[in-house]
Design an enzyme around this catalytic site. Structure first.
Site, mmCIF file in Angstrom:
data_model
loop_
_atom_site.group_PDB
_atom_site.id
_atom_site.type_symbol
_atom_site.label_atom_id
_atom_site.label_comp_id
_atom_site.label_asym_id
_atom_site.label_seq_id
_atom_site.Cartn_x
_atom_site.Cartn_y
_atom_site.Cartn_z
ATOM 1 N N GLU A 107 0.828 -1.203 0.000
ATOM 2 C CA GLU A 107 0.000 0.000 0.000
ATOM 3 C C GLU A 107 0.871 1.266 0.000
ATOM 4 O OE1 GLU A 107 -4.182 -0.512 1.899
ATOM 5 O OE2 GLU A 107 -3.104 0.855 3.217
ATOM 6 N N HIS A 148 7.720 -26.879 -0.822
ATOM 7 C CA HIS A 148 7.057 -28.040 -1.430
ATOM 8 C C HIS A 148 5.907 -27.611 -2.333
ATOM 9 C CE1 HIS A 148 9.142 -31.099 1.101
ATOM 10 N NE2 HIS A 148 9.389 -29.990 1.790
ATOM 11 N N LYS A 192 -14.112 0.013 -4.200
ATOM 12 C CA LYS A 192 -15.232 0.422 -3.322
ATOM 13 C C LYS A 192 -16.284 1.175 -4.119
ATOM 14 C CE LYS A 192 -12.441 1.025 0.831
ATOM 15 N NZ LYS A 192 -11.903 2.010 1.754
HETATM 16 O O1 PA5 Z 1 -4.092 1.285 5.767
HETATM 17 C C1 PA5 Z 1 -5.224 1.688 5.588
HETATM 18 O O2 PA5 Z 1 -5.494 2.891 5.583
HETATM 19 C C2 PA5 Z 1 -6.363 0.716 5.359
HETATM 20 O O3 PA5 Z 1 -5.926 -0.585 5.344
HETATM 21 C C3 PA5 Z 1 -7.384 0.900 6.470
HETATM 22 O O4 PA5 Z 1 -6.762 0.643 7.711
HETATM 23 C C4 PA5 Z 1 -8.576 -0.033 6.267
HETATM 24 O O5 PA5 Z 1 -9.182 0.218 5.036
HETATM 25 C C5 PA5 Z 1 -9.576 0.120 7.372
HETATM 26 O O6 PA5 Z 1 -10.047 1.432 7.439
HETATM 27 P P1 PA5 Z 1 -10.855 1.899 8.703
HETATM 28 O O7 PA5 Z 1 -9.925 1.840 9.886
HETATM 29 O O8 PA5 Z 1 -11.298 3.295 8.407
HETATM 30 O O9 PA5 Z 1 -12.002 0.948 8.855
#
Ligand code: PA5
Length: 447
Positions: free
Chosen positions: A285, A306, A419
């Site tokens: 990310e 394996h 989303k």
């Molecule tokens: O790193 C990030 O920003 C995402 O992985 C969020 O943590 C994830 O989408 C969860 O978001 P939220 O804490 O608003 O539910």
């Protein structure tokens, strides 16, 4: 703990000239993190966490963890992505991947709301039957679909079981002011903790996001912070060529430029599986944007030798591996067998760890021969201190590496795309235009 980082296998892939060519870039990137003046620098709250966190909240978290340990058999942790992976990684790293199956005086912990699977939900509800349950819902926004649905279902389960007393069993970790969970926490008087504004999900494990579940598992938070502080002292203060975070960032970027665009985080212990998942989110990310970045993947040895071993040895030569060798002495001596039917008497008298170490060594040599560069990390224990240390090491290196790559390591614009489509398909208010256009597109595709 002993943590070591070695580039001993890299001689054939990276020369001293290569290092010299990127060291100024690394210094520039390091300074951006240290001086907080790079892109996304308002999300650098995690850099100082080992030195400075809200002590009032920290003590409340410890108290809440004790209350949860005393009053429940099952602790449900609802969250996804950065609001989930770090805590689960910590529990499995320190307590082992069979934590729930073990005899212990802490509750079983189930992580839920990290997918949209009804069978996963049904299984967790079944595991709660006849048990005392507490919930920690963790969501910065409070509107994320997966944890949102899970919280609706599980809160209702708790309310049916405990009535108004359910409120004392619900713990909320969310934004200080904004976000949909904050007013709910206030209305129902749920005990709540704060996801700091300046810490993004994937860098949040040492904040309240990770702390409550980690403490409930009986992991010593002070010890974890000591480890994180030791790493922060070592890696975040001074730039030099021996700083292992800098080295790791340089090596990754150099290998990427040489066509190695997949990094495998490998370990030789199944208790590292979720740590690898946490790492994948951190690096994927942070770096995968603007058409750039290494693809982060993971393997557990010897299990995956394996299955994926063949590909790693002889498939496309676009891989390198970062191996976290868990080298913990044991006294698990393998016995000799009278029949020697399996032909394994040559390891009789050796420990299982000894065999594991020879497997790690043999694998590294074979992969290097097969042109898979190998970064060798070793740890000699797997405790709270080690977890804090490793987390900080990888977080700091990720920020430096991301800036070297020329991207903002702290945003995640790409996660919105799926989303938007999902909300359009589900008919979420405000998505009417998107719904119309996605339906037209689907109609065309079906012709
Ligand atoms: O790193 C990030 O920003 C995402 O992985 C969020 O943590 C994830 O989408 C969860 O978001 P939220 O804490 O608003 O539910």
């Amino acid at each position: 703990m002993a943590f070591s980082f070695s580039d001993r296998y890299l001689g054939k892939f990276i020369s001293s000239f290569d290092y010299a060519a990127v060291i100024d870039e690394a210094k520039y990137a390091f300074d951006l993190v240290k001086n907080k003046n790079g892109q996304g620098s308002d999300f650098l709250g995690w850099v100082n966490l080992p030195y400075d966190h809200d002590m009032e909240e920290y003590e409340r978290i410890k108290k809440a963890a004790k209350k949860i340990q005393d009053t429940c058999d099952v602790f449900l942790v609802i969250g996804i992505g950065g609001s989930y992976l770090g805590a689960r990684a910590a529990v499995e790293f320190v307590k082992g991947n069979l934590y729930n199956e073990k005899k212990k005086d802490t509750p079983n912990i189930y992580f839920i709301g990290n997918d949209i699977s009804s069978s996963h939900m049904r299984d967790v509800i079944e595991l709660c039957e006849g048990k005392d349950v507490c919930i920690n819902v963790i969501s910065k926004s409070g509107t994320t679909t997966e944890p949102g649905i899970a919280f609706r279902v599980l809160r209702s389960m708790l309310e049916k079981k405990y009535g108004a007393a359910a409120n004392e069993r619900i713990f909320v970790t969310t934004d200080a002011k904004k976000g949909a969970l904050r007013p709910q926490a206030e209305e129902y008087k749920y005990e709540s903790f704060v996801v700091p504004d300046d810490i993004g999900g994937r860098y949040s494990v040492l904040s309240a996001v990770g702390l409550l579940p980690i403490a409930v598992a009986g992991i010593d938070l002070d010890e974890m912070f000591e480890g994180a502080k030791a790493a922060a002292d070592k890696y975040s203060k001074n730039f030099n060529e021996t700083n292992e975070c800098v080295k790791y960032a340089c090596i990754r970027n150099l290998l990427l430029r040489k066509g190695k665009n997949i990094e495998l985080l490998a370990s030789n212990d199944p208790s590292m599986t979720m740590f690898c998942e946490w790492w994948k989110q951190l690096y994927g990310e942070s770096e995968g944007k603007d058409g750039k970045g290494l693809y982060p993947a993971s393997v557990i040895y010897s299990t995956d030798l394996h299955s994926l071993g063949q590909y790693i040895q002889e498939g496309q030569r676009t891989l390198f591996e970062t191996v976290i060798n868990v080298n913990i002495e044991d006294n698990f001596v393998i016995e000799a067998d009278k029949t020697n039917a399996d032909g394994l008497n040559f390891v009789a008298g050796k420990t299982i760890n000894y065999v594991n170490q020879q497997a790690v060594l043999g694998t590294a040599l074979a992969h290097v021969d097969g042109n898979v560069p190998n970064i060798a990390i070793e740890i000699t224990s797997r405790n709270a201190y080690d977890f804090g240390y490793l987390v900080y090491f990888f977080e700091f290196a990720c920020a430096v590496s991301g800036y070297m790559l020329g991207i903002n390591p702290f945003n995640q614009p790409g996660v919105e795309a799926y989303k938007k489509n999902m909300f359009a398909l589900l008919g979420k208010p405000g998505y009417e235009e998107a719904t119309k256009s996605i339906n037209e597109r689907l109609e065309k595709l079906s012709k």
